[in-house]
Design an enzyme around this catalytic site. Sequence first.
Site, PDB file in Angstrom:
ATOM      1  N   GLU A 116       0.795  -1.234   0.000  1.00  0.00           N
ATOM      2  CA  GLU A 116       0.000   0.000   0.000  1.00  0.00           C
ATOM      3  C   GLU A 116       0.827   1.284   0.000  1.00  0.00           C
ATOM      4  OE1 GLU A 116      -2.754  -0.473   3.253  1.00  0.00           O
ATOM      5  OE2 GLU A 116      -3.489  -2.376   2.484  1.00  0.00           O
ATOM      6  N   ASN A 167       2.016  -5.149  -3.195  1.00  0.00           N
ATOM      7  CA  ASN A 167       0.608  -5.451  -2.907  1.00  0.00           C
ATOM      8  C   ASN A 167      -0.151  -4.160  -2.610  1.00  0.00           C
ATOM      9  OD1 ASN A 167      -1.400  -7.533  -2.259  1.00  0.00           O
ATOM     10  ND2 ASN A 167      -1.230  -6.862  -0.133  1.00  0.00           N
ATOM     11  N   HIS A 216     -10.535  -5.757  -2.449  1.00  0.00           N
ATOM     12  CA  HIS A 216     -11.635  -5.597  -1.489  1.00  0.00           C
ATOM     13  C   HIS A 216     -12.741  -4.861  -2.257  1.00  0.00           C
ATOM     14  CE1 HIS A 216      -9.236  -6.945   1.886  1.00  0.00           C
ATOM     15  NE2 HIS A 216      -8.288  -6.091   1.572  1.00  0.00           N
ATOM     16  N   GLU A 231      -6.402 -10.498  -1.331  1.00  0.00           N
ATOM     17  CA  GLU A 231      -7.232 -10.256  -0.144  1.00  0.00           C
ATOM     18  C   GLU A 231      -8.706 -10.161  -0.540  1.00  0.00           C
ATOM     19  OE1 GLU A 231      -5.775  -6.941   2.194  1.00  0.00           O
ATOM     20  OE2 GLU A 231      -3.684  -7.506   1.872  1.00  0.00           O
ATOM     21  N   ASP A 270     -12.439  -9.996  -0.962  1.00  0.00           N
ATOM     22  CA  ASP A 270     -13.741 -10.082  -0.285  1.00  0.00           C
ATOM     23  C   ASP A 270     -14.682  -9.143  -1.019  1.00  0.00           C
ATOM     24  OD1 ASP A 270     -12.789  -7.625   0.759  1.00  0.00           O
ATOM     25  OD2 ASP A 270     -12.554  -8.420   2.784  1.00  0.00           O
TER      26      ASP A 270
HETATM   27  O1  9MR Z   1      -7.713  -7.993   8.363  1.00  0.00           O
HETATM   28  C1  9MR Z   1      -6.764  -7.198   9.042  1.00  0.00           C
HETATM   29  C2  9MR Z   1      -7.372  -6.708  10.349  1.00  0.00           C
HETATM   30  O2  9MR Z   1      -7.536  -7.795  11.242  1.00  0.00           O
HETATM   31  C3  9MR Z   1      -6.467  -5.669  10.983  1.00  0.00           C
HETATM   32  O3  9MR Z   1      -7.105  -5.112  12.107  1.00  0.00           O
HETATM   33  C4  9MR Z   1      -6.139  -4.596   9.971  1.00  0.00           C
HETATM   34  C5  9MR Z   1      -5.215  -3.580  10.579  1.00  0.00           C
HETATM   35  O4  9MR Z   1      -4.659  -2.719   9.664  1.00  0.00           O
HETATM   36  O5  9MR Z   1      -5.531  -5.163   8.832  1.00  0.00           O
HETATM   37  C6  9MR Z   1      -6.387  -6.033   8.172  1.00  0.00           C
HETATM   38  O6  9MR Z   1      -5.781  -6.522   6.992  1.00  0.00           O
HETATM   39  C7  9MR Z   1      -5.437  -5.547   6.017  1.00  0.00           C
HETATM   40  C8  9MR Z   1      -4.230  -6.047   5.295  1.00  0.00           C
HETATM   41  O7  9MR Z   1      -3.198  -6.318   6.194  1.00  0.00           O
HETATM   42  C9  9MR Z   1      -3.765  -5.056   4.246  1.00  0.00           C
HETATM   43  N1  9MR Z   1      -4.817  -4.703   3.355  1.00  0.00           N
HETATM   44  C10 9MR Z   1      -6.062  -4.284   3.982  1.00  0.00           C
HETATM   45  C11 9MR Z   1      -6.532  -5.340   4.980  1.00  0.00           C
HETATM   46  C12 9MR Z   1      -7.863  -4.976   5.530  1.00  0.00           C
HETATM   47  O8  9MR Z   1      -7.775  -3.806   6.289  1.00  0.00           O
END
Ligand code: 9MR
Length: 484
Positions: free
Chosen positions: A171, A213, A250, A279, A281
Site C-alpha cells: 500500500e 501489494n 476488497h 485479499e 472479499d
Molecule cells: O484484516 C486485518 C485486520 O484484522 C487488521 O485489524 C487490519 C489492521 O490494519 O488489517 C487487516 O488486513 C489488512 C491487510 O493487512 C492489508 N490490506 C487491507 C486489509 C484490511 O484492512
Amino acid sequence: MKTASAPDRRPPRSWRNRRTAVLAGAAGTLVAGLVLTMPNTASAATTLGASAAEQGRYFGTAVAAYKLSDNTYSTILNREFNMVTPENEMKWDATEPSQGQFSYGSADQIVNHAQSHGMRVRGHALAWHSQQPGWVQSLSGTALRNAMINHVTQVATHYKGKIYAWDVVNEAFADGSSGARRDSNLQRTGNDWIEVAFRTARAADPGAKLCYNDYNTDDWNQAKTQAVYRMVQDFKSRGVPIDCVGFQSHLNSGSPYPSNYRTTLSSFAALGVDVQITELDIEQANSTWYRNVVTDCLAVARCNGITVWGIRDSDSWRASQNPLLFDGNGNKKAAYDAVLAALNSGSTPPPTTAAPTTAAPTTAAPTTAAPTTAAPTTAPPTTTPPGNAGCTGTVTLNQWPGGFVATVRVTAGSSALSGWTVTVSLPSGSAVTNTWNAQASGSSGSVGFTNVSYNGSVAAGQSTEFGFQGTGTGPGSVQSCTAR
Ligand code: 9MR
C-alpha cells in the site's frame, strides 16, 4: 483433511485431457508420468483448493493464529484451502515489537499448521506504513531506513525457504487521482525505499517470489493502478527484483468489480511479473463478481491464484458486509458454489512460467540503481568540515548476529568533490550483499564504493550518504576516502 501434496504440480484438468499432445512433446517426464497414471475421466473437484490446483492455481485464505483451535474454522481451512496468509501475525508490530527483539510465535504457528497440512504460505507484509510498532513510528531518516532494512532481512531470513511469495511492500501509493506515492514515514526516507526493500528481501530469501501489494488497483483506468504499473515497469527495466503484483481486491459498492479487471491483470502480467489476487472479499458476497474474478484470473496465464481475506463472514475485517464464502456457522454460501463452479469450468493452458514451488528469481539483483527521483541523500554537515581538500567518510553500523547494514556519510573537505571513492575493509568471512546510492567493486576483503551519477558532486563541507548491507561483521570505520 488435505494431504501434503504439491497442488501446483498437478496438471490442470483441461491439460490432462490433452494426453496425446502432452505425451507427444514429452519434455517433462514427470508430467508425462503423472498423466499416464491419471484416470481419463476427470470428475469435478469438490473443494476450492483441489479445483484451483487442477487449473495450476492455488486457492488461499487469510488465517488468524488464535482461531486455529476453533474446530469449525480449522476444519474448513484444512479441507478447502492450499495457501494461507497470516492476517496480522507477520506484520512489523507483531514480529518486532521492540527494536531488535523479534517475536515469531503466532506467525510460526500458522506456518507450521500450513506446512503440516500441505498448504503454502504468502508472507504479509514486510514494509508498510500501517501496523508499525511505536518505536518505528517515532523513527525517521536514516535510522528508519536502516530499521526497515534490518526488519526485512531478519523476518525474511527467519522464514527463508518457507514462503511462496512475500508482500514486500504494501500500500505505498495514494488513493485518488494524483498517482503519487502515499506520504508516510517510510516514503520520507527517500523515494528509493521500495526498491531497497525488494533488494533486501531478495538477498535474504532468494527463493521467495517478491510482490508489491495494494488495494484500489483493480480498475485499469484508475490513476493509482497506472502509477503502480509504471513503478513495476520501471523496476523491471532497471533490474529491481520484483516477481509479482498483489491485487487485494476488497470489492464493494464504492470499489465495484471493474469490467476491465482482466485487462488490469493481463497488462501487469505482460510486464513480466506474476499477478495474484491477495485479499479478495466482496460486499454481500456478490456471486457474479466472485465468479468474474475467478474467471478473469483463470484467463491470465500468470495469475497464480486467489486468496480470500478470511473464511467465515464472522472472521472478516468487514463482518457486517458478509463478504466471504462461508457464513458465520461455517456453511457454504451461494458465492462458494459460484466460485467452485467457475474454477471447475476453467480450461486454461498450463502456466507458461515455472511452477511456483520451484520458481527462482529471473533477474540478478543489481548492486545499485538510481532512484526514480533524487533521494534526499545530502544533508548539512553535523561537524566542522575537515581542513583538507579531499573527503572523509564515517560509518554508522547497524549490526546483528550474522549481518549488518552500514550507512556511510561522505563529507567533502575544503574543496568541492566531483566524485568520490570510499574503501572499507571487511573482516574475513564477511561480504557485501546489497548497496544503494553507490557502486561497489568487489564484495569481500577491501571493497570500494564509488559515487553514482546523482551524488558525485558534493559542495565543500557538505555531505552525502550511501549504504550497504552484508553478511558477517560490518566495518567499524572507513579505510580511505578519495576525492575526484
Ligand atoms: O484484516 C486485518 C485486520 O484484522 C487488521 O485489524 C487490519 C489492521 O490494519 O488489517 C487487516 O488486513 C489488512 C491487510 O493487512 C492489508 N490490506 C487491507 C486489509 C484490511 O484492512
